[in-house]
Scaffold this active site. Structure first.
Site, PDB file in Angstrom:
ATOM      1  N   TYR A 144     -21.787 -27.374  53.052  1.00 46.79           N
ATOM      2  CA  TYR A 144     -21.834 -26.630  51.786  1.00 46.79           C
ATOM      3  C   TYR A 144     -20.894 -27.339  50.823  1.00 46.79           C
ATOM      4  CZ  TYR A 144     -22.186 -22.257  48.990  1.00 46.79           C
ATOM      5  OH  TYR A 144     -22.439 -21.310  48.020  1.00 46.79           O
TER       6      TYR A 144
ATOM      7  N   TYR B 225     -10.761 -21.726  39.266  1.00 48.87           N
ATOM      8  CA  TYR B 225     -11.900 -21.815  40.179  1.00 48.87           C
ATOM      9  C   TYR B 225     -11.581 -22.793  41.308  1.00 48.87           C
ATOM     10  CZ  TYR B 225     -16.607 -22.419  41.976  1.00 48.87           C
ATOM     11  OH  TYR B 225     -17.702 -22.468  42.798  1.00 48.87           O
TER      12      TYR B 225
ATOM     13  N   TRP C 151     -15.326 -11.707  48.402  1.00 48.19           N
ATOM     14  CA  TRP C 151     -15.207 -12.989  47.698  1.00 48.19           C
ATOM     15  C   TRP C 151     -15.868 -12.908  46.327  1.00 48.19           C
ATOM     16  CZ3 TRP C 151     -12.501 -17.298  47.841  1.00 48.19           C
ATOM     17  CH2 TRP C 151     -12.947 -18.413  47.131  1.00 48.19           C
ATOM     18  N   TRP C 152     -17.078 -12.354  46.294  1.00 48.60           N
ATOM     19  CA  TRP C 152     -17.759 -12.219  45.002  1.00 48.60           C
ATOM     20  C   TRP C 152     -16.913 -11.417  44.023  1.00 48.60           C
ATOM     21  CZ3 TRP C 152     -23.285 -10.476  46.846  1.00 48.60           C
ATOM     22  CH2 TRP C 152     -23.966 -11.577  47.382  1.00 48.60           C
TER      23      TRP C 152
ATOM     24  N   HIS D 172     -10.714 -22.215  45.659  1.00 48.42           N
ATOM     25  CA  HIS D 172     -11.503 -22.871  46.704  1.00 48.42           C
ATOM     26  C   HIS D 172     -10.666 -23.813  47.572  1.00 48.42           C
ATOM     27  CE1 HIS D 172     -14.898 -21.331  44.424  1.00 48.42           C
ATOM     28  NE2 HIS D 172     -15.629 -21.562  45.496  1.00 48.42           N
TER      29      HIS D 172
END
Length: 113
Positions: A41, A18, A76-77, A22
């Site tokens: 964000y 994860y 992306w999802w 990113h």
């Protein structure tokens, strides 16, 4: 500025992946977020529970919601689906958190004498 916070989670054993996905985030996804009025964000991960806390500030709710309809967001999802719980449309399972407290320092202007 509109502030939103929400929680998600990472599947067991996927913490490092994860974070890797990113760092850095796809440039086209970053550009899309900025183009839709996202000011800041952040996502934080609890190391023991794998829970993610996300905080975002943006200018306009409709523009924020429009991000979900972009091709890059959908891609992306799909890319993240295997490492975190996802809904049938590939969006991450998330729960919005209601704000119960906010403190913000007043903007100070420097005055030259």
């Amino acid at each position: 500025m509109i502030r939103k916070a929400f929680v998600m989670s990472v599947n067991a054993g996927c913490d490092a992946e994860y974070e890797r996905r990113h760092n850095p985030i796809w440039p086209e996804l970053e550009a899309t977020l900025l183009a839709h009025g996202v000011r800041t964000y952040s996502i934080f991960r609890h190391p023991e529970t794998r829970q993610l806390f996300a905080y975002v500030e943006f200018a306009d709710l409709a523009r924020w919601e429009a991000v979900a309809q972009t091709e890059v967001c959908r891609r992306w999802w799909k890319h993240m689906r295997e490492i975190m719980p996802a809904n049938p449309d590939d969006s991450p399972v998330s729960s919005e958190l209601p704000e119960v407290f906010h403190l913000e320092a007043p903007v100070q202007t420097d005055q030259v004498a």
